[in-house]
Design an enzyme around this catalytic site. Structure first.
Site, PDB file in Angstrom:
ATOM      1  N   GLY A 148       0.764  -1.235   0.000  1.00 31.08           N
ATOM      2  CA  GLY A 148       0.000   0.000   0.000  1.00 31.08           C
ATOM      3  C   GLY A 148       0.795   1.284   0.000  1.00 31.08           C
ATOM      4  N   ASP A 149       2.060   1.230   0.399  1.00 28.90           N
ATOM      5  CA  ASP A 149       2.917   2.421   0.385  1.00 28.90           C
ATOM      6  C   ASP A 149       4.306   1.991  -0.080  1.00 28.90           C
ATOM      7  OD1 ASP A 149       3.805   5.000   0.669  1.00 28.90           O
ATOM      8  OD2 ASP A 149       3.849   4.996   2.861  1.00 28.90           O
ATOM      9  N   LEU A 150       4.341   1.326  -1.231  1.00 31.95           N
ATOM     10  CA  LEU A 150       5.541   0.612  -1.658  1.00 31.95           C
ATOM     11  C   LEU A 150       6.475   1.511  -2.466  1.00 31.95           C
ATOM     12  CD1 LEU A 150       6.816  -2.131  -1.295  1.00 31.95           C
ATOM     13  CD2 LEU A 150       5.757  -2.856  -3.440  1.00 31.95           C
TER      14      LEU A 150
END
Length: 241
Positions: A148-150
Site C-alpha cells: 500500500g505504500d511501496l
C-alpha cells in the site's frame, strides 16, 4: 526497533498491516513484538545492498503476497482500526467490489478535495483529475493484498534479502504497488518485474496503466508536501486512458 506513532490509531494500523502481510508467508516482514497507543516494537533489519538475486526474490514474493488476496477493495487488515493511514495522511477503509469506482471514490477524489481546500490544487487542475477518474480502466482483477505504500524507502535491502516496512496495507489492485515502485524508483526494478511476471503475469497493457495507479500516491504527496507534486498528479491524470 522502537518507533512512535504519529497520530490516533497509527500504531494499531501499522501493527495490523505488518501482521497481515507477514501472515501470508511471502515476503520478509519485521515481526511485531509489541504495540500500544503510542509505541511500536518490531525487528530491526540490518543494512545490506540491493542485488539482482534479492530483487528477483522480492518480485516473486510480491506476486505471492498479492495473490494472498483481500476480502474486498479497501479492506483493512484483520484487527486493524477503521481509521487507517498512508504516511501522515488518513486513508479510507471503505470497501468496494468494483475497482474503478472504489479507486476513484476512495483513493483519488478525497485527496483532490483536500488539496483544493488547502490551495495546493486549483479548480482547473482538479477538473483534469476528476475527468481522469471517468476514464479509469475497468479491471476484472480480484482484490490483492497490498503493501500500500511501496516506495523505495519502504524496501530495506538486508544481507538476507529485501524486507518491507511501514505498510499502508489494504485490499487493492496489484498494479498499484508496482506503479509506486516505478514512481519513486527502485534498485534492480527490471529484475524485480521480470521475476514478478514469471510468477504471475500481469494483464496485457499494464505499463500503460501505471499513470492511473500513480494518481493515488501523487495526490497523497500533494496533500502532504504541497505544490511540488501537483504537476505530476495532473500529468498522470492527462495520461490516464
Amino acid at each position: 526497533m522502537v518507533k512512535r506513532g504519529h497520530g490516533p490509531n497509527a500504531v494499531a494500523a501499522e501493527a495490523a498491516g505488518l501482521r497481515w502481510l507477514a501472515e501470508s508467508g511471502t515476503v520478509p516482514i519485521p515481526r511485531v513484538w509489541g504495540d500500544d497507543e503510542h509505541w511500536l516494537v518490531i525487528d530491526r533489519v540490518d543494512t545490506g545492498h540491493p542485488g539482482p538475486a534479492a530483487a528477483e526474490e522480492l518480485g516473486r514474493g510480491l506476486a505471492a503476497l498479492h495473490a494472498a488476496g483481500a476480502p474486498a477493495f479497501g479492506a483493512a487488515p484483520p484487527g486493524g482500526p477503521t481509521e487507517a493511514w498512508i504516511g501522515l495522511a488518513p486513508m479510507s477503509t471503505t470497501t468496494g467490489t468494483d475497482w474503478r469506482t472504489w479507486y476513484a471514490e476512495q483513493r483519488v477524489l478525497p485527496y483532490v478535495r483536500r488539496a483544493v481546500d488547502d490551495g495546493t490544487l486549483d479548480g482547473e487542475e482538479a477538473a483534469v483529475i476528476e475527468q481522469a477518474c471517468e476514464r479509469l480502466p475497468a479491471s476484472a482483477e480480484p482484490p490483492a493484498r497490498l503493501h500500500g505504500d511501496l516506495w523505495n524507502g519502504n524496501v530495506l535491502w538486508a544481507p538476507d534479502g529485501a524486507w518491507l516496512i511501514d505498510p499502508a496495507a489494504h485490499g487493492g489492485h496489484r498494479e498499484t504497488d508496482l506503479a509506486m515502485l516505478h514512481l519513486f524508483g527502485c534498485p534492480q526494478l527490471d529484475r524485480l518485474l521480470d521475476a514478478y511476471q514469471e510468477a504471475a503475469p500481469l494483464t496485457e497493457g499494464w505499463a500503460g496503466r501505471i499513470g492511473a495507479h500513480q494518481l493515488f500516491p501523487l495526490l497523497v504527496h500533494t496533500v502532504l508536501f504541497g505544490r511540488s507534486y501537483a504537476g505530476q498528479a495532473v500529468a498522470a491524470a492527462r495520461a490516464t486512458r
